[in-house]
Design a protein around this motif. Sequence first.
Motif, PDB file in Angstrom:
ATOM      1  N   LEU A  23       0.814  -1.215   0.000  1.00 55.48           N
ATOM      2  CA  LEU A  23       0.000   0.000   0.000  1.00 55.48           C
ATOM      3  C   LEU A  23       0.847   1.264   0.000  1.00 55.48           C
ATOM      4  O   LEU A  23       0.392   2.332  -0.403  1.00 55.48           O
ATOM      5  N   GLY A  25       3.538   1.440  -1.788  1.00 58.11           N
ATOM      6  CA  GLY A  25       4.210   1.485  -3.075  1.00 58.11           C
ATOM      7  C   GLY A  25       5.627   0.978  -3.070  1.00 58.11           C
ATOM      8  O   GLY A  25       6.437   1.353  -3.935  1.00 58.11           O
ATOM      9  N   ARG A  34       1.064  -6.153  -5.489  1.00 60.80           N
ATOM     10  CA  ARG A  34       0.716  -4.800  -5.107  1.00 60.80           C
ATOM     11  C   ARG A  34      -0.665  -4.409  -5.637  1.00 60.80           C
ATOM     12  O   ARG A  34      -1.492  -3.828  -4.932  1.00 60.80           O
ATOM     13  N   LYS A  35      -0.932  -4.771  -6.894  1.00 60.02           N
ATOM     14  CA  LYS A  35      -2.217  -4.455  -7.502  1.00 60.02           C
ATOM     15  C   LYS A  35      -3.351  -5.187  -6.792  1.00 60.02           C
ATOM     16  O   LYS A  35      -4.421  -4.623  -6.533  1.00 60.02           O
ATOM     17  N   GLU A  38      -4.035  -3.477  -3.468  1.00 61.86           N
ATOM     18  CA  GLU A  38      -4.690  -2.190  -3.677  1.00 61.86           C
ATOM     19  C   GLU A  38      -6.163  -2.360  -4.011  1.00 61.86           C
ATOM     20  O   GLU A  38      -7.017  -1.606  -3.527  1.00 61.86           O
ATOM     21  N   GLU A  39      -6.466  -3.364  -4.824  1.00 56.51           N
ATOM     22  CA  GLU A  39      -7.856  -3.611  -5.208  1.00 56.51           C
ATOM     23  C   GLU A  39      -8.694  -4.063  -4.015  1.00 56.51           C
ATOM     24  O   GLU A  39      -9.829  -3.615  -3.824  1.00 56.51           O
ATOM     25  N   ALA A  41      -8.032  -3.513  -0.847  1.00 50.99           N
ATOM     26  CA  ALA A  41      -8.141  -2.402   0.092  1.00 50.99           C
ATOM     27  C   ALA A  41      -9.230  -1.424  -0.357  1.00 50.99           C
ATOM     28  O   ALA A  41     -10.017  -0.927   0.466  1.00 50.99           O
ATOM     29  N   LYS A  42      -9.302  -1.180  -1.648  1.00 52.16           N
ATOM     30  CA  LYS A  42     -10.308  -0.257  -2.172  1.00 52.16           C
ATOM     31  C   LYS A  42     -11.708  -0.813  -1.996  1.00 52.16           C
ATOM     32  O   LYS A  42     -12.633  -0.105  -1.584  1.00 52.16           O
ATOM     33  N   ARG A  53       2.210   7.611   3.816  1.00 47.52           N
ATOM     34  CA  ARG A  53       2.841   8.081   2.588  1.00 47.52           C
ATOM     35  C   ARG A  53       3.962   9.058   2.888  1.00 47.52           C
ATOM     36  O   ARG A  53       5.005   9.066   2.251  1.00 47.52           O
TER      37      ARG A  53
END
Length: 334
Positions: A23, A25, A34-35, A38-39, A41-42, A53
Amino acid sequence: MSVSIKDVARAAKLSTATVSLALNGSEKINPKTRKKVEEIAKEMGYKPNPYARQLVTKRSRQIGLILPDIENVYYASLAQAVFNDLSVSGYGLSISVSMNSRLTERKIVSDMIANRMDGIILAPVNVKNDNTDYLDLVKDAGIPLLFLTSTYPKRDEPHVMCDLYSGMKALLNELYQNGYRKIELLSGADGVFALSLRDKGYLDFIKEKKLDHQKIHRLDHVGYKEAQKLIEGMTDITADAFVCVNDMMALGVINALREKGYSIPGDIAVAGYDDVIFSDISPVPITTVKQDIKELSSIGVNTMLDMIEGKKSEIKSILINCEPVIKGSTAGKG
């Protein structure tokens, strides 16, 4: 209820550390993973820690050290050792004291995240602490967390500490070999990991040697005054040896026993733990167990630096050997 990074990790069937890196990066995580993270988590509505960040892109060159009690010589010596070890690494040290309070420890952790520490070294509080969810914020922020001197059993972060269990058994064996059979232990509150290891060493040793005399005195605080007060309040002492979970307590026991007219070790033996200055300034030098603070610090600091630099993918927990140091407060029974 908000979605935590643990929830995302559970759904993705990955470790929280991997999810945190994904998350944030990190290039350490392959693009496909990673993808996927991210999916998920969204879809779950995960909202990242606002500091995460920022921490990826900015480094403070500061490491936070959280200690439970700076008045205890053991922790003061540890702070000095960590400072010395870090001074040659280019990192600064930010020291905070939790005063053995879980709530204070929680606030310090939050402040250290906000101040962008590159890593946090935590010596846990010496009171029962069943709720350590606030430490998830450290993972969420992508900050390496290392436990030093002890750990919280339900956490999966690495820890560096001395082998307190074996050290206690080795100390008791020295007493046993010198003829002591009525050994009593002065310890602290139940449920504290570092104390429970000493307690277990005591109980297992008593069982292995099939000794009839077994007693653990539990005190609210593992300090000089509390130990001294306990002995002062005893009207009938049946022990031939008292073992304490630190040297401060052992000094309190010795002074209280001497006030009562007991000879140390002629009438009663006394032993401590840690091998700090109290074991030498006592009117009778205290037999103890050496926790090598310099080694503890050196290994802890190097482990933390490796975690920060990503030199090790899996940092494991490390146990350091500790041995009895025989001094004048114990002697063979004649």
